[in-house]
Design a protein around this motif. Structure first.
Motif, PDB file in Angstrom:
ATOM      1  N   ASP A   1      36.124  17.679  16.586  1.00 10.86           N
ATOM      2  CA  ASP A   1      36.165  17.323  18.013  1.00 10.86           C
ATOM      3  C   ASP A   1      35.515  18.409  18.850  1.00 10.86           C
ATOM      4  N   TYR A   2      35.823  19.665  18.520  1.00  7.99           N
ATOM      5  CA  TYR A   2      35.279  20.793  19.270  1.00  7.99           C
ATOM      6  C   TYR A   2      33.755  20.811  19.173  1.00  7.99           C
ATOM      7  N   ILE A   3      33.218  20.572  17.992  1.00 12.66           N
ATOM      8  CA  ILE A   3      31.765  20.532  17.802  1.00 12.66           C
ATOM      9  C   ILE A   3      31.144  19.441  18.664  1.00 12.66           C
ATOM     10  N   VAL A   4      31.746  18.259  18.654  1.00 10.02           N
ATOM     11  CA  VAL A   4      31.227  17.143  19.451  1.00 10.02           C
ATOM     12  C   VAL A   4      31.253  17.488  20.938  1.00 10.02           C
ATOM     13  N   ASP A   5      32.343  18.103  21.398  1.00 11.16           N
ATOM     14  CA  ASP A   5      32.473  18.442  22.819  1.00 11.16           C
ATOM     15  C   ASP A   5      31.470  19.517  23.242  1.00 11.16           C
ATOM     16  N   VAL A   6      31.297  20.549  22.421  1.00 14.18           N
ATOM     17  CA  VAL A   6      30.348  21.616  22.762  1.00 14.18           C
ATOM     18  C   VAL A   6      28.923  21.075  22.741  1.00 14.18           C
ATOM     19  N   ALA A   7      28.633  20.192  21.812  1.00  8.04           N
ATOM     20  CA  ALA A   7      27.314  19.568  21.783  1.00  8.04           C
ATOM     21  C   ALA A   7      27.067  18.794  23.074  1.00  8.04           C
TER      22      ALA A   7
ATOM     23  N   VAL B   1      48.458  18.750  11.816  1.00  7.52           N
ATOM     24  CA  VAL B   1      48.630  20.196  11.654  1.00  7.52           C
ATOM     25  C   VAL B   1      47.941  20.878  12.824  1.00  7.52           C
ATOM     26  N   PRO B   2      48.368  22.108  13.183  1.00  2.22           N
ATOM     27  CA  PRO B   2      47.729  22.815  14.299  1.00  2.22           C
ATOM     28  C   PRO B   2      46.241  23.054  14.030  1.00  2.22           C
ATOM     29  N   TYR B   3      45.422  22.725  14.999  1.00  2.00           N
ATOM     30  CA  TYR B   3      43.961  22.834  14.911  1.00  2.00           C
ATOM     31  C   TYR B   3      43.467  22.352  13.548  1.00  2.00           C
ATOM     32  N   SER B   4      43.556  21.047  13.367  1.00  2.00           N
ATOM     33  CA  SER B   4      43.183  20.414  12.111  1.00  2.00           C
ATOM     34  C   SER B   4      41.674  20.447  11.893  1.00  2.00           C
ATOM     35  N   TYR B   5      41.279  20.034  10.703  1.00  2.00           N
ATOM     36  CA  TYR B   5      39.863  19.876  10.385  1.00  2.00           C
ATOM     37  C   TYR B   5      39.193  18.988  11.424  1.00  2.00           C
ATOM     38  N   TRP B   6      39.899  17.951  11.852  1.00  4.18           N
ATOM     39  CA  TRP B   6      39.351  16.969  12.786  1.00  4.18           C
ATOM     40  C   TRP B   6      39.335  17.498  14.212  1.00  4.18           C
ATOM     41  N   ASP B   7      40.272  18.385  14.538  1.00  3.36           N
ATOM     42  CA  ASP B   7      40.220  19.058  15.842  1.00  3.36           C
ATOM     43  C   ASP B   7      38.966  19.919  15.943  1.00  3.36           C
ATOM     44  N   HIS B   8      38.600  20.565  14.835  1.00  2.00           N
ATOM     45  CA  HIS B   8      37.395  21.393  14.832  1.00  2.00           C
ATOM     46  C   HIS B   8      36.147  20.524  14.988  1.00  2.00           C
TER      47      HIS B   8
END
Length: 494
Positions: free
Chosen positions: A131-137, A122-129
């Motif tokens: 991923d975003y946390i891991v990348d920003v960290a 699905v667009p911007y899935s729970y897991w995409d979010h």
């Protein structure tokens, strides 16, 4: 009364506007590129007591407890929070990946579909979010301590062995190449509850991901070594000293520690090292700043900044390889409209200004200022020691010693425990990082009298260093800076 209420509301509104303005400024400035990964992967040190990078550089774990970040923060808030953590000295944020099955993020997107399958298409899935946390960290030089699923969910049957195998493969393949992952199995649960599920989850991840360290987060007043000392998948141990004050037994029939030792988190280091083989250990959940003592009674006093400092120094000076800080408001990312846990009423953005959150960096800097891997706990440094709050915690290397004093009581210290015929001695205020040079001393037993006394009034560290070494300078004003002070700074210090 009406005037006071209006003033209080205005103050709250002002603080919130201030937070939003600062957040906007922070979001406009990209985070600096992380450099921790340039040192190679994390591994256990050769003496099995610490963590380090492949190139030999020490890694002192300074963790922040961010359990509900995947569920409660949006993208902008993730950036603000992690940048604030970096500036406060944290290098690890631990999160619950799943706090339910399914879990929902702030955008209302579930982690699983109605059939219980992981929902990724699905667009911007729970897991995409996530991923975003891991990348920003990673952009902020911060590891994500990934608690795969909270223990109570497994206990309640929301994940079995087959599901653990599928989920473990999914997580490992998704994050095995991310530079900033530390796997945390369990989640506030005893290891003998659904042990087969935890073993399956851990071994599945480890069979795919050879790059990252793994540990286990146990229930309060337990160490992971009780169940997993022989497990090949666990690289280091954690304990949860928990949130109870002295004497707060609360009727636990399986109480694993002596009565009236509830706050003595230093004892878990020795008890963990009693298991073989020896592995690094740290307190992954001590008392949180701003949470009631014992958690459940709103009439109990809240744990304060001096308490979280005490837990940190006691544990690290006993031999821990780092420490995790927690705040009641931040761990749940509370805001208006949410149902608060543990009687919390403060917003997470306000809590980022609380003193304990901003004081952990002084401990981290102190540990990294001295020779790292030779450090050992040594209570023989202290003569005529006390108990409970009056207990002095001592640690040393070959040519330096450190003694944490919570009540600023008179202390008798044996300077002969380290090298050197002469010693330079400092006092470091644990709440400010401020250094006060105390003088040049002969190599003998000396009595030191801090100028303030009382629990938490000015808790701090007595630092003694072989006079031939230059880890600190006599002119240095703060543990975080070796810069030469200005005349104005010297005048203020005096």
């Amino acid at each position: 009364m009406e005037s006071n209420e209006l003033k209080q509301k205005s103050d709250v509104l002002f603080r919130r506007c201030k937070v939003l303005i600062i957040a906007a400024l922070l979001l406009a400035v990209p985070a600096t590129a992380g450099k921790l990964w340039d040192n190679g992967r994390l591994r256990v040190s050769d003496n099995q007591r610490f963590l380090q990078f492949e190139n030999g550089k020490p890694f002192f774990w300074m963790g922040e407890t961010a359990w509900l970040m995947p569920e409660h923060l949006n993208r902008e808030e993730v950036r603000y929070y992690l940048k604030t953590c970096r500036e406060a000295g944290y290098n690890m944020a631990q999160v619950q990946v799943l706090n339910d099955v399914p879990a929902f993020n702030i955008y209302g997107v579930p982690s699983h579909d109605k059939q219980g399958h992981l929902l990724t298409n699905v667009p911007y899935s729970y897991w995409d979010h996530l991923d975003y946390i891991v990348d920003v960290a990673a952009q902020n030089d911060i590891y994500i301590g990934m608690v795969c699923i909270w223990g109570g969910l497994v206990k309640d049957g929301k994940m079995n062995m087959e599901q653990a195998k599928t989920y473990g493969r999914f997580l490992a393949n998704r994050y095995k190449n991310s530079p900033n992952i530390i796997w945390i199995i369990g989640g506030d649960i005893q290891g003998d509850i659904k042990a087969e599920v935890w073993e399956t989850l851990a071994t599945t991840i480890k069979s795919i991901d050879k790059n990252h360290l793994m540990t286990y987060h146990p229930r309060g007043r337990y160490t992971s070594a009780k169940w997993w000392s022989k497990a090949k998948w666990i690289d280091f141990h954690t304990f949860q000293s928990g949130h109870r004050r002295y004497g707060q037994r609360m009727g636990n029939k399986d109480y694993p520690i002596p009565d009236n030792t509830e706050e003595d988190n230093w004892m878990y280091v020795d008890s963990t090292w009693a298991y073989k083989p020896v592995k690094p250990v740290l307190d992954d959940e001590p008392s949180y700043e701003g949470i009631p003592k014992g958690l459940h009674d709103a009439n109990e006093p809240l744990w304060q900044a001096c308490d979280v400092r005490r837990y940190a120094y006691w544990s690290v000076f006993a031999g821990s390889c780092g420490h995790s800080y927690g705040h009641s408001a931040i761990m749940q990312f509370y805001r208006d409209g949410y149902n608060p846990s543990y009687h919390n009423r403060k917003s997470w953005t306000e809590a980022l200004y609380d003193p304990g959150f901003n004081q952990m960096k002084y401990l981290k800097q102190l540990m990294l200022t001295m020779p790292y891997f030779e450090r050992v706990p040594d209570q023989s440094i202290v003569l005529d020691n006390g108990t409970q709050y009056d207990r002095l915690a001592a640690t040393r290397g070959t040519d330096y010693l450190l003694v944490y004093n919570y009540t600023s009581r008179v202390m008798k210290i044996d300077l002969r425990k380290i090298s050197g015929d002469k010693k330079h001695v400092w006092w470091m205020n644990a709440g400010t990082g401020r250094l006060t040079y105390l003088g040049f001393y002969d190599n003998r037993v000396l009595t030191f009298r801090p100028h303030k006394s009382g629990p938490g009034i000015e808790d701090g560290v007595l630092i003694a260093i072989d006079a031939a070494k230059d880890y600190l300078s006599k002119e240095q004003m703060n543990i975080t800076s070796k810069a030469t002070p200005t005349k104005q700074e010297i005048d203020r210090n005096e």
